[in-house]
Design an enzyme around this catalytic site. Structure first.
Site, PDB file in Angstrom:
ATOM      1  N   HIS A 234      61.161  27.653  49.906  1.00 46.78           N
ATOM      2  CA  HIS A 234      61.752  28.710  49.080  1.00 46.78           C
ATOM      3  C   HIS A 234      63.275  28.537  49.071  1.00 46.78           C
ATOM      4  CE1 HIS A 234      61.908  32.610  47.106  1.00 46.78           C
ATOM      5  NE2 HIS A 234      62.948  32.867  47.873  1.00 46.78           N
TER       6      HIS A 234
ATOM      7  N   GLY B 243      58.201  19.850  39.392  1.00 45.70           N
ATOM      8  CA  GLY B 243      57.608  19.046  40.460  1.00 45.70           C
ATOM      9  C   GLY B 243      58.575  18.069  41.107  1.00 45.70           C
ATOM     10  N   SER B 244      59.861  18.423  41.158  1.00 43.78           N
ATOM     11  CA  SER B 244      60.795  17.480  41.800  1.00 43.78           C
ATOM     12  C   SER B 244      60.521  17.383  43.301  1.00 43.78           C
ATOM     13  CB  SER B 244      62.249  17.861  41.524  1.00 43.78           C
ATOM     14  OG  SER B 244      62.604  19.042  42.185  1.00 43.78           O
TER      15      SER B 244
ATOM     16  N   LYS C  56      41.408  36.145  40.108  1.00 41.40           N
ATOM     17  CA  LYS C  56      42.059  35.227  41.063  1.00 41.40           C
ATOM     18  C   LYS C  56      41.007  34.592  41.970  1.00 41.40           C
ATOM     19  CE  LYS C  56      45.953  35.506  44.232  1.00 41.40           C
ATOM     20  NZ  LYS C  56      47.042  35.277  43.305  1.00 41.40           N
TER      21      LYS C  56
ATOM     22  N   LEU D 199      50.793  33.919  44.021  1.00 46.61           N
ATOM     23  CA  LEU D 199      50.469  34.286  45.397  1.00 46.61           C
ATOM     24  C   LEU D 199      49.136  33.658  45.776  1.00 46.61           C
ATOM     25  CD1 LEU D 199      51.326  38.080  45.757  1.00 46.61           C
ATOM     26  CD2 LEU D 199      52.493  36.126  46.774  1.00 46.61           C
TER      27      LEU D 199
HETATM   28  C1  GRF Z   1      62.023  24.831  44.399  1.00 51.05           C
HETATM   29  O1  GRF Z   1      63.351  25.267  44.366  1.00 51.05           O
HETATM   30  C2  GRF Z   1      61.257  25.535  45.481  1.00 51.05           C
HETATM   31  O2  GRF Z   1      62.069  25.951  46.543  1.00 51.05           O
HETATM   32  C3  GRF Z   1      60.715  26.747  44.766  1.00 51.05           C
HETATM   33  O3  GRF Z   1      60.426  26.306  43.475  1.00 51.05           O
HETATM   34  C4  GRF Z   1      61.278  25.223  43.137  1.00 51.05           C
HETATM   35  C5  GRF Z   1      60.385  24.124  42.629  1.00 51.05           C
HETATM   36  O4  GRF Z   1      61.104  23.098  42.030  1.00 51.05           O
HETATM   37  N1  GRF Z   1      59.585  27.290  45.480  1.00 51.05           N
HETATM   38  P1  GRF Z   1      60.387  21.734  41.647  1.00 51.05           P
HETATM   39  O5  GRF Z   1      59.235  22.065  40.696  1.00 51.05           O
HETATM   40  O6  GRF Z   1      59.884  21.100  42.917  1.00 51.05           O
HETATM   41  O7  GRF Z   1      61.423  20.918  40.974  1.00 51.05           O
END
Ligand code: GRF
Length: 200
Positions: A109, A12-13, A65, A92
């Site tokens: 992404h 969750g950064s 789902k 998804l």
């Molecule tokens: C990020 O690199 C994002 O692009 C991808 O998943 C990663 C999530 O990282 N979809 P974080 O949990 O926000 O640290």
């Protein structure tokens, strides 16, 4: 101010970066809810520390789902969520959520889509010996990282690049780019054209 939900599955950064800019006022949004499909994920702890409600669920406890997305939808409606921000959500999005929020769900992404969609985009880029990678922010459709692209930022992969160094470069971009693009989308509904492609 628009009410948003952030969806995450891991550290969750990006969620934290969004929390931080909401606090400073650089992002004018109200984070109404965290949705997380891994109750033990660090993202849930971040929500607790920031006093943000979290819906942390185990997909295995639902029959399908559709069933867990219905549960998510109920929460989203209960909190009045208008816009969904995927930030490392490793599932998804299905027709239950798309039916209600199509055009109002974005994802980030760690590659220049359409190159290297799906899991471990950083590892895929290194294995392919790509010279460039980057970050893509896009609208979400029913496919795997296939929705319309909003913005991309490119970075050069050096000859000495390691997974760690590339991940760090990508995260540094993500943590600045996502908040600034969200601010444009949430306040103006569009992104300025000079933001659409930047190279480092
Ligand atoms: C990020 O690199 C994002 O692009 C991808 O998943 C990663 C999530 O990282 N979809 P974080 O949990 O926000 O640290």
């Amino acid at each position: 101010m628009k009410k948003i939900a952030v969806f995450a599955s891991g550290s969750g950064s990006n969620f934290q970066a969004i929390i931080d800019v909401v606090k400073t006022g650089e992002l004018e949004a109200d984070i109404a809810l965290l949705v997380c499909d891994k109750p033990e994920a660090f993202a849930v702890r971040r929500a607790e520390s920031a006093h943000i409600p979290a819906f942390a669920f185990n997909p295995k406890e639902y029959d399908s789902k559709e069933a867990y997305e219905k549960a998510i939808l109920e929460k989203l409606k209960g909190y009045g969520v208008e816009f969904i921000v995927l930030a490392g959500y490793m599932r998804l999005i299905g027709s239950t959520l798309l039916g209600e929020y199509s055009g109002r769900i974005v994802n980030i992404h760690p590659s220049l889509l359409p190159a290297f969609p799906g899991k471990d985009a950083i590892g895929q880029a290194l294995a392919a010996k790509a010279k460039w990678s980057g970050v893509t922010i896009h609208y979400v459709d029913e496919g795997m990282d296939t929705g319309p692209i909003i913005v991309q930022e490119r970075i050069r992969i050096s000859e000495k690049e390691t997974r760690e160094s590339l991940q760090k470069k990508i995260q540094n971009i993500e943590h600045k780019l996502y908040p600034s693009i969200l601010q444009m989308l949430l306040t103006r509904g569009e992104v300025q054209s000079d933001e659409k492609a930047r190279t480092y």
